[in-house]
Design an enzyme around this catalytic site. Structure first.
Site, PDB file in Angstrom:
ATOM      1  N   SER A  30       7.575 -36.322  10.242  1.00  0.00           N
ATOM      2  CA  SER A  30       8.365 -35.218  10.781  1.00  0.00           C
ATOM      3  C   SER A  30       8.727 -34.156   9.750  1.00  0.00           C
ATOM      4  O   SER A  30       9.301 -33.135  10.098  1.00  0.00           O
ATOM      5  CB  SER A  30       9.646 -35.762  11.424  1.00  0.00           C
ATOM      6  OG  SER A  30      10.477 -36.383  10.470  1.00  0.00           O
TER       7      SER A  30
ATOM      8  N   LYS B 270      19.353 -36.211  14.094  1.00  0.00           N
ATOM      9  CA  LYS B 270      19.052 -35.131  13.156  1.00  0.00           C
ATOM     10  C   LYS B 270      19.978 -33.937  13.387  1.00  0.00           C
ATOM     11  O   LYS B 270      20.402 -33.279  12.426  1.00  0.00           O
ATOM     12  CB  LYS B 270      17.588 -34.718  13.307  1.00  0.00           C
ATOM     13  CG  LYS B 270      16.609 -35.774  12.806  1.00  0.00           C
ATOM     14  CD  LYS B 270      15.172 -35.372  13.061  1.00  0.00           C
ATOM     15  CE  LYS B 270      14.199 -36.443  12.541  1.00  0.00           C
ATOM     16  NZ  LYS B 270      12.796 -36.099  12.792  1.00  0.00           N
TER      17      LYS B 270
END
Length: 784
Positions: free
Chosen positions: A692, A735
């Site tokens: 990611s 996140k």
């Protein structure tokens, strides 16, 4: 008559002359005193030859004690210097080749010198005379010795009548001391010391001392014997009473022993249980076997424990209960702040049970970082349902027998954790919490995660078979709640059997709200302080969250509160504080030390080549700083920062893609040919992996080659493909929480993750602008 055939009745003249040199026989046992007629067993060939040599001469022997009993062949250096001269009166040959001689001991002697050192030892001797004393003191000592010895001989059957007569008939004080020293149980070296004492008075004092010791020993022996006799009499009395009780019970038709009583108890309990089929048949067989067993048989305890386990399990199905949904919601809300996903799922479960009117359980798995309340929510769920709660941790467990039990053939066998828990809670529909399911181990003893497949499968656990019980038991009524920090280590078949509910970390506002409602009252109580004694201001709670507790959970926050309260408690005891104590952000450093986190540590961009990414770990979300530099020299590309294989591949893709499109931004191939590019991700000691960070590394590289900084307050997450597509990622909620904690105002996310924004509460998204992108070209438009 030959000299070897000495007559037993031969008279030895009192005034005969004793030889000045003697054949010396070492004695291994104890010394022999003068004035004694005693047999002596001769076994060794050397001693037999010595006796024969003595009999061929004047029949005299010198008997001397060896210094040690371990030396089987002593030399002249291994024997004492004082001994006793003896005359051999009779010799008897034994069938085994040995001799039995009768000796009459005559007098003490001292070795002057050895005429022959080796066997047979010959020594020149000097005879020792007793240093006699007359007077009342010697007479008193003599009477005292005889009197004390009479007491010993009366209480000791080992003293014969002949010994008693000898003791009375001996009129010489020195001979009395020698005789008594020879019959007392004294150490061999102490006897030798008495033998070497020629002073009669001192010899008698020594003997009297040993008589006193013997009397004390006999007194203790008698005391022990009396105690043993009392115990025997008590046990005999108990035996007769038990026999009488047994006879009375037989007359009344009651069980006569413990075994009959236990059999009756098991039988009554089994009749109350709703058993059928295989279970009923097996239990009846075990009861029949138990009734026929001898209580002393090894199998008796095994069968008894097995029946005890069966009868203590909750076999009867639970009744459907009337669930109060509002009350359950109120309990869940009062115990935990947030955790809406868990609360909603529990309330749905209750609604289904209420509509179906059944008691079937469910299988949930709570996944989230440490300190977010996974374990404590299990107790809250049990309270909301009104059920018993049982928790066990499987972290580090490597033996599948811990789950499914041991077979009865093993010594000390016992059921597994599931049946043990049911025995404790005594109900068939409790709440079971299986903690740390992601930390299960495996070894040669089996794989516990495979054993859990049957436990957590609704199709199989209606007839769960524990190895110990070896009978089908329905555990489908249990509500199982498993907890894990990550699902990466949970086997896929096990994960498929559970409904996964993710618990994200807390943002600053949530931590402050939880601290006010739960943590502060708990911490004050733990420190012995009252609520009105300490006041925490909003600035202090915010300061703790920002400077000392930036992790996803609340453990460090709680530790900080505990530390503050302990210091306040100390000041209260020392009367060094004015109550109520008000804690502000300015006083935090005095209580907690310098902040662990500071504003300087926030991920900020200062130079070209830096970019802020977002990462997800088992401890929650986190911000990630990507750093790149170019050094003139040979073309090259290097990576540091403990990157995993997947992340290294993402970095290579980012480098290739940036090199491919660099000409569009005025950067020619010669830049890459003349520079070595280095990518680093702090902190270097923390392992990192995953795809990611792909667009973040590509952005950092593009910023480096263009020499242009990425704008502040921007973070990004997304996987990059080789042709510049932005692919979806996981853990967007975590996140986003990390970005909010890090002061990020804009986040670039993959277009395919746009749907996940609906799962993030509005209060977390507030103040953050999201930019969904599909191509890396769109990312470039946003970052500069």
């Amino acid at each position: 008559m030959e000299k070897s055939d000495v007559s037993a009745g031969q008279i030895i003249p009192a005034g005969q002359t004793l030889p000045n040199k003697l054949l010396v026989m070492p004695l291994m046992g104890k010394p022999i005193f003068p004035g004694i007629f005693t047999p002596l067993m001769i076994v060794s060939p050397e001693d037999i030859a010595l006796v024969d040599q003595s009999l061929s001469g004047d029949s005299h022997l010198g008997l001397v004690l060896t210094k040690s009993q371990e030396n089987e062949k002593p030399s002249h250096a291994d024997i004492f210097s004082v001994g006793t001269v003896a005359r051999i009166v009779k010799k008897i040959n034994l069938p085994d080749g040995g001799l039995n001689i009768f000796i009459s001991t005559l007098k003490r002697f001292k070795i002057r010198k050895f005429l022959k050192d080796s066997s047979p030892i010959i020594a020149a001797v000097t005879y020792l005379e007793d240093e006699e004393e007359t007077g009342l003191e010697v007479k008193a000592l003599t009477r005292a010795i005889i009197g004390e010895m009479k007491q010993i001989s009366e209480n000791n059957p080992l003293f014969s009548e002949e010994m008693r007569l000898n003791m009375v008939n001996i009129d010489h004080p020195g001979k009395i001391a020698d005789f008594i020293a020879s019959i007392l149980n004294i150490d061999r070296k102490e006897q030798q010391r008495i033998l070497e004492t020629t002073h009669v008075h001192r010899r008698m004092e020594q003997v009297l001392l040993f008589i006193k010791k013997e009397q004390e020993l006999l007194r203790i022996q008698k005391k022990i014997q009396n105690q043993i006799n009392e115990k025997i009499e008590k046990s005999q009395r108990e035996y007769f009473l038990k026999e009488q009780m047994k006879a009375i019970k037989q007359e009344l038709g009651m069980p006569t022993d413990a075994k009959s009583s236990e059999y009756q108890k098991f039988k009554e309990t089994v009749e109350k249980l709703n058993l059928s089929g295989e279970v009923k048949e097996q239990v009846e067989q075990e009861l029949e076997k138990f009734s026929l067993m001898d209580p002393n048989a090894s199998e008796f305890i095994v069968t008894r424990n097995y029946l005890d386990t069966i009868t203590s399990l909750p076999w009867n199905d639970p009744r459907p209960e009337n669930v109060d949904m509002k009350k359950a919601k109120r309990i869940l809300d009062s115990d935990h702040y947030g955790l809406d996903d868990v609360k909603e799922r529990i309330l749905e479960y209750l609604a289904v049970r209420k509509l179906k009117n059944d008691t079937k359980g469910s299988i949930l798995c709570l996944v989230g970082p440490p300190g977010v309340g996974k374990t404590s929510v299990g107790k809250s769920v049990a309270g909301a349902l009104g059920k018993k709660f049982f928790r066990f941790s499987v972290g580090g467990m490597r033996d599948e027998a811990e789950i499914k039990g041991h077979r009865r053939t093993y010594i000390g066998a016992m059921p597994g954790k599931i049946l043990q828990g049911l025995r404790i809670v005594k109900t068939k529909d409790p709440v079971f919490m299986i903690d740390e399911i992601d930390k299960l181990g495996s070894s040669y003893q089996g794989d516990p995660s495979s054993a859990l497949l049957e436990v957590l499968d609704p199709e199989q656990n209606v007839a769960f078979r524990d190895h110990y019980l070896d009978l089908p038991f329905d555990i489908s009524h249990i509500l199982f709640i498993a907890t894990a920090n990550t699902l990466d280590t949970v086997p896929q078949p096990l994960m498929d059997r559970m409904e996964v509910i993710r618990l994200s970390g807390y943002i600053e506002a949530e931590k402050i709200a939880i601290a006010r409602r739960y943590l502060i009252p708990k911490a004050l109580s733990a420190a012995g302080l009252k609520k009105e004694q300490v006041i925490y201001t909003a600035s202090a709670l915010t300061g703790i969250a920002q400077g000392y507790s930036r992790e996803a959970g609340l453990r460090n926050y709680e530790k900080a509160l505990d530390k503050i309260n302990r210091k306040i408690a100390r000041k209260v005891v020392l009367e060094d504080i004015t109550l109520p104590a008000e804690i502000t952000d300015k006083e935090l450093e005095g209580y907690l030390g310098r902040p662990v986190f500071s504003d300087e540590q926030t991920k900020r961009i200062f130079v070209p080549g830096q970019a802020v990414g977002l990462a997800w770990t088992t401890f929650g979300g986190d911000t990630l700083m990507i750093e790149t530099v170019a050094n003139p020299g040979k073309e090259g590309f290097s990576l540091t920062g403990q990157m995993g294989e997947v992340m290294q591949e993402s970095a290579k893709i980012a480098y290739t893609w940036v090199r491919h499109i660099a000409q569009e931004f005025g950067v020619g191939p010669e830049y890459f040919e003349k520079n070595q590019i280095h990518i680093h991700i702090p902190a270097g000691a923390t392992p990192k992996d995953g795809p990611s960070a792909g667009i973040t590394m590509a952005s950092a590289l593009l910023s480096l080659v263009r020499g242009k900084k990425i704008k502040k307050g921007l973070a990004m997450t997304g996987e990059l493909s080789l042709i510049g597509n932005v692919l979806p990622i996981g853990g967007l909620k975590e996140k986003t929480i990390a970005a909010r904690r890090g002061g990020v105002s804009q986040i670039i996310i993959p277009k395919q993750n746009e749907k996940d924004l609906a799962e993030i509460p509005q209060y977390i998204r507030k103040g953050i602008q999201f930019h969904p992108v599909e191509k890396m070209s769109e990312v470039i438009e946003k970052i500069f």
